[in-house]
Design a protein around this motif. Sequence first.
Motif, PDB file in Angstrom:
ATOM      1  N   MET A   1       0.817  -1.191   0.000  1.00  0.00           N
ATOM      2  CA  MET A   1       0.000   0.000   0.000  1.00  0.00           C
ATOM      3  C   MET A   1       0.861   1.255   0.000  1.00  0.00           C
ATOM      4  SD  MET A   1      -3.107   0.974   0.010  1.00  0.00           S
ATOM      5  CE  MET A   1      -4.116   2.335   0.384  1.00  0.00           C
ATOM      6  N   GLU A   2       1.886   1.268   0.865  1.00  0.00           N
ATOM      7  CA  GLU A   2       2.748   2.441   0.939  1.00  0.00           C
ATOM      8  C   GLU A   2       3.536   2.625  -0.356  1.00  0.00           C
ATOM      9  OE1 GLU A   2       5.215   2.388   4.385  1.00  0.00           O
ATOM     10  OE2 GLU A   2       3.527   2.099   5.723  1.00  0.00           O
ATOM     11  N   PHE A   3       3.877   1.525  -1.010  1.00  0.00           N
ATOM     12  CA  PHE A   3       4.623   1.591  -2.257  1.00  0.00           C
ATOM     13  C   PHE A   3       3.788   2.244  -3.353  1.00  0.00           C
ATOM     14  CE2 PHE A   3       6.377  -0.421  -6.139  1.00  0.00           C
ATOM     15  CZ  PHE A   3       7.653   0.091  -6.042  1.00  0.00           C
ATOM     16  N   ILE A   4       2.509   1.934  -3.384  1.00  0.00           N
ATOM     17  CA  ILE A   4       1.606   2.524  -4.379  1.00  0.00           C
ATOM     18  C   ILE A   4       1.438   4.018  -4.114  1.00  0.00           C
ATOM     19  CG2 ILE A   4      -0.762   2.539  -5.234  1.00  0.00           C
ATOM     20  CD1 ILE A   4      -0.837  -0.474  -4.731  1.00  0.00           C
ATOM     21  N   LEU A   5       1.290   4.403  -2.861  1.00  0.00           N
ATOM     22  CA  LEU A   5       1.157   5.820  -2.531  1.00  0.00           C
ATOM     23  C   LEU A   5       2.424   6.596  -2.894  1.00  0.00           C
ATOM     24  CD1 LEU A   5      -0.685   5.684   0.912  1.00  0.00           C
ATOM     25  CD2 LEU A   5      -1.610   6.366  -1.291  1.00  0.00           C
ATOM     26  N   ALA A   6       3.572   5.977  -2.699  1.00  0.00           N
ATOM     27  CA  ALA A   6       4.835   6.626  -3.063  1.00  0.00           C
ATOM     28  C   ALA A   6       4.912   6.838  -4.575  1.00  0.00           C
ATOM     29  CB  ALA A   6       6.017   5.806  -2.575  1.00  0.00           C
ATOM     30  N   LYS A   7       4.469   5.843  -5.358  1.00  0.00           N
ATOM     31  CA  LYS A   7       4.467   5.972  -6.812  1.00  0.00           C
ATOM     32  C   LYS A   7       3.505   7.077  -7.259  1.00  0.00           C
ATOM     33  CE  LYS A   7       5.890   1.504  -8.570  1.00  0.00           C
ATOM     34  NZ  LYS A   7       5.507   0.363  -9.402  1.00  0.00           N
TER      35      LYS A   7
END
Length: 117
Positions: A1-7
């Motif tokens: 989830m955090e990886f998607i928000l960072a992208k």
Amino acid sequence: MEFILAKIYLVIIFTILVISALFLIIQIQLRQNLEKALLNLQSQPENKRKSPENQFKLGQIYLRKKNYNKAIQEFRSSFKNWNINDKLGLASLLNTVGFTYYQLKEYEIAMYYYKIA
């Protein structure tokens, strides 16, 4: 989830950066074109430069550069030499003078020129 928000965050930041860069490039090109037109008009021979149409163009360039006092000087010189039978051109000139005075916040003078136009 955090990886998607960072992208998503990076994509948004990159998009804003690209749009800002494009806007800056367009503004630089517009300024360069304006300076070229000013240089071309100023480098013309004296008799050609003092024609009413060229003085009007020079005044418009000064108006775009927000140099209102020089623009008004050019418009006045153009008005003195303008052909009185050219009603449409004269109305355009007077309307532009009114707009210039409006930009200077000289509203009464601007209204005067708008009414004459």
